[in-house]
Design an enzyme around this catalytic site. Structure first.
Site, mmCIF file in Angstrom:
data_model
loop_
_atom_site.group_PDB
_atom_site.id
_atom_site.type_symbol
_atom_site.label_atom_id
_atom_site.label_comp_id
_atom_site.label_asym_id
_atom_site.label_seq_id
_atom_site.Cartn_x
_atom_site.Cartn_y
_atom_site.Cartn_z
ATOM 1 N N GLY A 125 -3.188 11.314 13.572
ATOM 2 C CA GLY A 125 -3.146 9.872 13.842
ATOM 3 C C GLY A 125 -1.975 9.419 14.701
ATOM 4 O O GLY A 125 -1.627 10.051 15.706
ATOM 5 N N VAL A 154 6.862 13.580 1.508
ATOM 6 C CA VAL A 154 7.908 12.544 1.553
ATOM 7 C C VAL A 154 8.173 11.954 0.166
ATOM 8 O O VAL A 154 9.244 11.421 -0.099
ATOM 9 C CB VAL A 154 7.564 11.395 2.540
ATOM 10 C CG1 VAL A 154 7.615 11.850 3.985
ATOM 11 C CG2 VAL A 154 6.248 10.724 2.202
ATOM 12 N N TYR A 213 -2.311 -1.254 -1.861
ATOM 13 C CA TYR A 213 -1.997 -0.842 -0.492
ATOM 14 C C TYR A 213 -1.227 -1.969 0.212
ATOM 15 O O TYR A 213 -0.194 -1.728 0.845
ATOM 16 C CB TYR A 213 -3.272 -0.489 0.292
ATOM 17 C CG TYR A 213 -2.970 -0.100 1.724
ATOM 18 C CD1 TYR A 213 -2.268 1.060 1.999
ATOM 19 C CD2 TYR A 213 -3.354 -0.925 2.781
ATOM 20 C CE1 TYR A 213 -1.957 1.411 3.304
ATOM 21 C CE2 TYR A 213 -3.047 -0.585 4.092
ATOM 22 C CZ TYR A 213 -2.343 0.591 4.349
ATOM 23 O OH TYR A 213 -2.034 0.919 5.639
ATOM 24 N N GLY A 257 -3.333 -3.312 13.160
ATOM 25 C CA GLY A 257 -4.591 -3.631 12.492
ATOM 26 C C GLY A 257 -5.433 -2.371 12.452
ATOM 27 O O GLY A 257 -4.928 -1.294 12.112
ATOM 28 N N GLU A 282 -7.612 9.127 10.567
ATOM 29 C CA GLU A 282 -8.159 9.613 9.289
ATOM 30 C C GLU A 282 -7.985 8.569 8.189
ATOM 31 O O GLU A 282 -8.389 8.792 7.046
ATOM 32 C CB GLU A 282 -7.394 10.873 8.856
ATOM 33 C CG GLU A 282 -7.676 12.082 9.683
ATOM 34 C CD GLU A 282 -6.753 13.238 9.304
ATOM 35 O OE1 GLU A 282 -5.887 13.088 8.420
ATOM 36 O OE2 GLU A 282 -6.896 14.299 9.912
HETATM 37 C C1 8X3 Z 1 -4.420 -0.403 8.198
HETATM 38 C C2 8X3 Z 1 -5.018 -1.714 8.502
HETATM 39 O O1 8X3 Z 1 -6.392 -3.702 7.694
HETATM 40 O O2 8X3 Z 1 -7.194 -1.494 7.062
HETATM 41 O O3 8X3 Z 1 -3.193 -0.454 7.584
HETATM 42 O O4 8X3 Z 1 -5.252 -2.426 6.019
HETATM 43 S S1 8X3 Z 1 -5.998 -2.346 7.249
#
Ligand code: 8X3
Length: 251
Positions: free
Chosen positions: A14, A60, A152, A183, A188
């Site tokens: 990525g 990490v 997340y 965005g 992956e």
């Molecule tokens: C990735 C973007 O909008 O899928 O961090 O969270 S989103």
């Protein structure tokens, strides 16, 4: 930028990999970090043709492994000029009451604690030299919460907060700190989020042209190559079809 050394976490795929490839082309020496040894070696073989490369295989989220790996760097790679805190992932996408707590642990451990451990291990040498650059890869999820994104989003809000905090604490040490909040980037990412369900992952990027890892790599390179008096604090980058975390103009 010649002969600077960049330390990139999550370098095997990525955004991390695209950044490593672009940095290599521009003569930046590389410390490539990741969990997947075979991919690290493959990338090292590819990029060693153009720049000096070493690899560190560690998680990490494992505090001891982070410090041991960094301490083991060969002398010529010990001085880190640019730290790219890129490692991070989404695990699962479900309502908070249904959340898998192992997924929660993984996101907090990797996206938040991992970024902290790596930074804690590298920042003292930058402070000592009064010089350095940190680029934190956040997400639009760190600016806007969306349904089922809960943990997340929380982990990326933490990255956003830590980015600001680092800039304040490191300001008197001449260390630049920048964040880039993408965005939808086609990596992956969605496959990991949906635990290998390729069909579900493909649908995320259906009907519009998503950002590619190289688009973000270009921006990272731009950010770290500004004149010394210029620091780009914070960037949100969308594909043209995106207007917010949840608004996408799909065909
Ligand atoms: C990735 C973007 O909008 O899928 O961090 O969270 S989103």
């Amino acid at each position: 930028m010649n002969h600077k050394t960049a330390f990139i976490t999550g370098a095997t795929s990525g955004i991390g990999k695209a950044t490593a490839q672009l940095f290599a082309k521009n003569n930046i020496r590389l410390v490539l970090c990741g969990r997947r040894g075979d991919r690290l070696e493959q990338l090292k073989d590819e990029l060693s043709q153009v720049t000096q490369v070493t690899t560190l295989k560690f998680e990490v989220s494992n505090r001891e492994a982070v410090f041991n790996a960094i301490a083991s760097l060969p002398d010529e790679f010990k001085k880190i000029d640019i730290l790219i805190n890129n490692a991070g992932n989404a695990h699962g996408l479900s309502a908070i009451q249904d959340g898998d707590m192992d997924d929660w642990d993984a996101m907090i451990d990797i996206n938040v604690k991992g970024l902290l451990y790596v930074s804690r291990a590298i920042l003292p040498q930058m402070v000592e030299r009064n010089d350095g650059f940190v680029v934190n890869i956040g997400s639009i999820a760190g600016k806007e919460v969306y349904p089922n994104g809960n943990v997340y989003c929380a982990s990326k809000y933490a990255v956003n907060a830590l980015n600001k905090a680092m800039r304040m604490d490191l300001n008197q040490h001449n260390i630049r700190v920048s964040a880039i909040h993408p965005g939808a980037v086609e990596t992956e990412f969605s496959e990991v989020r949906f635990k290998g369900d390729k069909e579900k992952a493909k649908n995320v990027y259906k009907g519009f042209k998503a950002l590619q890892p190289e688009d973000i790599a270009d921006i990272i390179y731009f950010v770290v190559t500004r004149p010394y008096h210029v620091n780009i604090e914070d960037l949100i980058v969308y594909p043209t079809a995106q207007a917010s975390a949840t608004i996408l103009n799909r065909e």
